[in-house]
Design a protein around this motif. Structure first.
Motif, PDB file in Angstrom:
ATOM      1  N   ARG A 113      -5.320  24.169  25.370  1.00 37.34           N
ATOM      2  CA  ARG A 113      -4.882  22.882  25.930  1.00 37.34           C
ATOM      3  C   ARG A 113      -5.697  22.463  27.148  1.00 37.34           C
ATOM      4  NH1 ARG A 113      -1.439  20.289  22.779  1.00 37.34           N
ATOM      5  NH2 ARG A 113       0.197  21.530  21.891  1.00 37.34           N
ATOM      6  N   SER A 114      -6.662  23.274  27.548  1.00 34.98           N
ATOM      7  CA  SER A 114      -7.416  22.979  28.767  1.00 34.98           C
ATOM      8  C   SER A 114      -8.878  23.371  28.586  1.00 34.98           C
ATOM      9  CB  SER A 114      -6.817  23.758  29.934  1.00 34.98           C
ATOM     10  OG  SER A 114      -7.644  23.677  31.067  1.00 34.98           O
ATOM     11  N   ARG A 115      -9.745  22.587  29.204  1.00 29.41           N
ATOM     12  CA  ARG A 115     -11.171  22.935  29.175  1.00 29.41           C
ATOM     13  C   ARG A 115     -11.439  24.226  29.923  1.00 29.41           C
ATOM     14  NH1 ARG A 115     -13.209  17.202  31.239  1.00 29.41           N
ATOM     15  NH2 ARG A 115     -11.273  17.478  32.364  1.00 29.41           N
ATOM     16  N   LEU A 116     -10.533  24.619  30.814  1.00 33.61           N
ATOM     17  CA  LEU A 116     -10.672  25.885  31.530  1.00 33.61           C
ATOM     18  C   LEU A 116     -10.648  27.081  30.579  1.00 33.61           C
ATOM     19  CD1 LEU A 116      -8.245  25.300  34.532  1.00 33.61           C
ATOM     20  CD2 LEU A 116     -10.741  25.414  34.636  1.00 33.61           C
ATOM     21  N   GLN A 117     -10.080  26.894  29.413  1.00 37.42           N
ATOM     22  CA  GLN A 117      -9.947  27.980  28.453  1.00 37.42           C
ATOM     23  C   GLN A 117     -11.105  28.042  27.459  1.00 37.42           C
ATOM     24  OE1 GLN A 117      -5.877  26.437  27.601  1.00 37.42           O
ATOM     25  NE2 GLN A 117      -5.361  28.618  27.583  1.00 37.42           N
ATOM     26  N   LEU A 118     -12.025  27.105  27.549  1.00 42.67           N
ATOM     27  CA  LEU A 118     -13.161  27.076  26.630  1.00 42.67           C
ATOM     28  C   LEU A 118     -14.302  27.939  27.136  1.00 42.67           C
ATOM     29  CD1 LEU A 118     -13.351  23.249  25.826  1.00 42.67           C
ATOM     30  CD2 LEU A 118     -12.360  25.043  24.392  1.00 42.67           C
ATOM     31  N   THR A 119     -15.043  28.510  26.190  1.00 43.04           N
ATOM     32  CA  THR A 119     -16.280  29.186  26.562  1.00 43.04           C
ATOM     33  C   THR A 119     -17.317  28.121  26.884  1.00 43.04           C
ATOM     34  OG1 THR A 119     -17.165  29.193  24.307  1.00 43.04           O
ATOM     35  CG2 THR A 119     -15.768  31.084  24.944  1.00 43.04           C
ATOM     36  N   GLU A 120     -18.417  28.525  27.440  1.00 49.27           N
ATOM     37  CA  GLU A 120     -19.492  27.575  27.732  1.00 49.27           C
ATOM     38  C   GLU A 120     -19.960  26.887  26.461  1.00 49.27           C
ATOM     39  OE1 GLU A 120     -23.779  27.351  30.050  1.00 49.27           O
ATOM     40  OE2 GLU A 120     -22.831  29.291  29.768  1.00 49.27           O
ATOM     41  N   GLU A 121     -20.121  27.647  25.395  1.00 48.93           N
ATOM     42  CA  GLU A 121     -20.571  27.070  24.123  1.00 48.93           C
ATOM     43  C   GLU A 121     -19.548  26.067  23.582  1.00 48.93           C
ATOM     44  OE1 GLU A 121     -21.912  28.432  19.633  1.00 48.93           O
ATOM     45  OE2 GLU A 121     -21.470  29.963  21.118  1.00 48.93           O
ATOM     46  N   GLU A 122     -18.268  26.402  23.661  1.00 49.79           N
ATOM     47  CA  GLU A 122     -17.235  25.480  23.178  1.00 49.79           C
ATOM     48  C   GLU A 122     -17.199  24.201  24.002  1.00 49.79           C
ATOM     49  OE1 GLU A 122     -13.969  28.647  21.381  1.00 49.79           O
ATOM     50  OE2 GLU A 122     -13.966  28.197  23.535  1.00 49.79           O
ATOM     51  N   LEU A 123     -17.317  24.335  25.314  1.00 56.37           N
ATOM     52  CA  LEU A 123     -17.313  23.153  26.179  1.00 56.37           C
ATOM     53  C   LEU A 123     -18.536  22.283  25.913  1.00 56.37           C
ATOM     54  CD1 LEU A 123     -15.804  21.592  28.336  1.00 56.37           C
ATOM     55  CD2 LEU A 123     -16.873  23.055  30.062  1.00 56.37           C
ATOM     56  N   ASP A 124     -19.668  22.903  25.680  1.00 61.25           N
ATOM     57  CA  ASP A 124     -20.887  22.174  25.339  1.00 61.25           C
ATOM     58  C   ASP A 124     -20.704  21.454  23.994  1.00 61.25           C
ATOM     59  OD1 ASP A 124     -23.553  21.498  26.182  1.00 61.25           O
ATOM     60  OD2 ASP A 124     -24.300  22.808  24.588  1.00 61.25           O
ATOM     61  N   ASN A 125     -20.066  22.113  23.031  1.00 63.93           N
ATOM     62  CA  ASN A 125     -19.807  21.484  21.736  1.00 63.93           C
ATOM     63  C   ASN A 125     -18.836  20.318  21.864  1.00 63.93           C
ATOM     64  OD1 ASN A 125     -21.491  23.199  20.328  1.00 63.93           O
ATOM     65  ND2 ASN A 125     -19.867  24.608  19.771  1.00 63.93           N
ATOM     66  N   PHE A 126     -17.818  20.463  22.720  1.00 63.19           N
ATOM     67  CA  PHE A 126     -16.873  19.383  22.966  1.00 63.19           C
ATOM     68  C   PHE A 126     -17.595  18.175  23.561  1.00 63.19           C
ATOM     69  CE2 PHE A 126     -13.324  17.738  25.871  1.00 63.19           C
ATOM     70  CZ  PHE A 126     -12.781  16.936  24.887  1.00 63.19           C
ATOM     71  N   LEU A 127     -18.486  18.419  24.500  1.00 62.81           N
ATOM     72  CA  LEU A 127     -19.274  17.342  25.102  1.00 62.81           C
ATOM     73  C   LEU A 127     -20.114  16.645  24.036  1.00 62.81           C
ATOM     74  CD1 LEU A 127     -20.435  15.683  27.435  1.00 62.81           C
ATOM     75  CD2 LEU A 127     -22.042  17.566  27.847  1.00 62.81           C
ATOM     76  N   LEU A 128     -20.774  17.402  23.201  1.00 67.45           N
ATOM     77  CA  LEU A 128     -21.595  16.816  22.141  1.00 67.45           C
ATOM     78  C   LEU A 128     -20.731  15.957  21.210  1.00 67.45           C
ATOM     79  CD1 LEU A 128     -24.330  16.540  20.734  1.00 67.45           C
ATOM     80  CD2 LEU A 128     -23.785  18.628  19.470  1.00 67.45           C
ATOM     81  N   TYR A 129     -19.567  16.455  20.842  1.00 73.11           N
ATOM     82  CA  TYR A 129     -18.659  15.681  20.000  1.00 73.11           C
ATOM     83  C   TYR A 129     -18.333  14.335  20.658  1.00 73.11           C
ATOM     84  CZ  TYR A 129     -14.426  14.117  17.717  1.00 73.11           C
ATOM     85  OH  TYR A 129     -13.504  13.339  17.070  1.00 73.11           O
ATOM     86  N   LEU A 130     -17.983  14.381  21.944  1.00 77.19           N
ATOM     87  CA  LEU A 130     -17.647  13.148  22.653  1.00 77.19           C
ATOM     88  C   LEU A 130     -18.830  12.189  22.703  1.00 77.19           C
ATOM     89  CD1 LEU A 130     -15.663  14.661  25.661  1.00 77.19           C
ATOM     90  CD2 LEU A 130     -14.699  13.394  23.731  1.00 77.19           C
ATOM     91  N   GLN A 131     -20.026  12.720  22.939  1.00 75.39           N
ATOM     92  CA  GLN A 131     -21.218  11.878  23.025  1.00 75.39           C
ATOM     93  C   GLN A 131     -21.516  11.197  21.700  1.00 75.39           C
ATOM     94  OE1 GLN A 131     -23.875  14.927  24.487  1.00 75.39           O
ATOM     95  NE2 GLN A 131     -23.735  14.165  26.585  1.00 75.39           N
ATOM     96  N   LEU A 132     -21.149  11.838  20.596  1.00 73.55           N
ATOM     97  CA  LEU A 132     -21.419  11.277  19.276  1.00 73.55           C
ATOM     98  C   LEU A 132     -20.337  10.306  18.799  1.00 73.55           C
ATOM     99  CD1 LEU A 132     -22.802  14.461  17.492  1.00 73.55           C
ATOM    100  CD2 LEU A 132     -24.105  12.505  18.362  1.00 73.55           C
ATOM    101  N   CYS A 133     -19.202  10.300  19.488  1.00 71.37           N
ATOM    102  CA  CYS A 133     -18.103   9.385  19.122  1.00 71.37           C
ATOM    103  C   CYS A 133     -18.398   7.973  19.590  1.00 71.37           C
ATOM    104  CB  CYS A 133     -16.800   9.845  19.775  1.00 71.37           C
ATOM    105  SG  CYS A 133     -16.015  11.210  18.958  1.00 71.37           S
ATOM    106  N   ASP A 134     -18.056   7.018  18.764  1.00 72.09           N
ATOM    107  CA  ASP A 134     -18.217   5.621  19.139  1.00 72.09           C
ATOM    108  C   ASP A 134     -16.896   4.973  19.525  1.00 72.09           C
ATOM    109  OD1 ASP A 134     -20.966   5.585  18.735  1.00 72.09           O
ATOM    110  OD2 ASP A 134     -20.743   5.081  16.632  1.00 72.09           O
ATOM    111  N   THR A 135     -15.796   5.502  18.997  1.00 72.76           N
ATOM    112  CA  THR A 135     -14.500   4.882  19.256  1.00 72.76           C
ATOM    113  C   THR A 135     -13.472   5.938  19.620  1.00 72.76           C
ATOM    114  OG1 THR A 135     -13.960   5.047  16.915  1.00 72.76           O
ATOM    115  CG2 THR A 135     -14.901   2.976  17.651  1.00 72.76           C
TER     116      THR A 135
END
Length: 66
Positions: A41-63
């Motif tokens: 439920r928190s970005r604090l619980q993500l590994t560096e790789e997971e947080l980087d993947n979450f960022l990439l997902y957000l960057q690729l989202c348009d809506t």
């Protein structure tokens, strides 16, 4: 919950904040995504790789998530 120790954590959180703002996501929408795809439920619980993947997902989202 303690802040992760990897160096890029603050940078990645800042970038995900900006992307969530760009998309118009609420904190609840972000938490919903983290729970659905990472089981946390928190970005604090993500590994560096997971947080980087979450960022990439957000960057690729348009809506926002509906």
């Amino acid at each position: 919950m303690t802040k992760p120790t990897y160096e890029k954590f603050s940078e990645l959180v800042g970038k995900t904040d900006l992307e969530m703002y760009r998309l118009g996501w609420t904190e609840d929408q972000g938490r919903e995504h983290l729970w659905k795809y990472y089981g946390v439920r928190s970005r604090l619980q993500l590994t560096e790789e997971e947080l980087d993947n979450f960022l990439l997902y957000l960057q690729l989202c348009d809506t926002p998530i509906s």
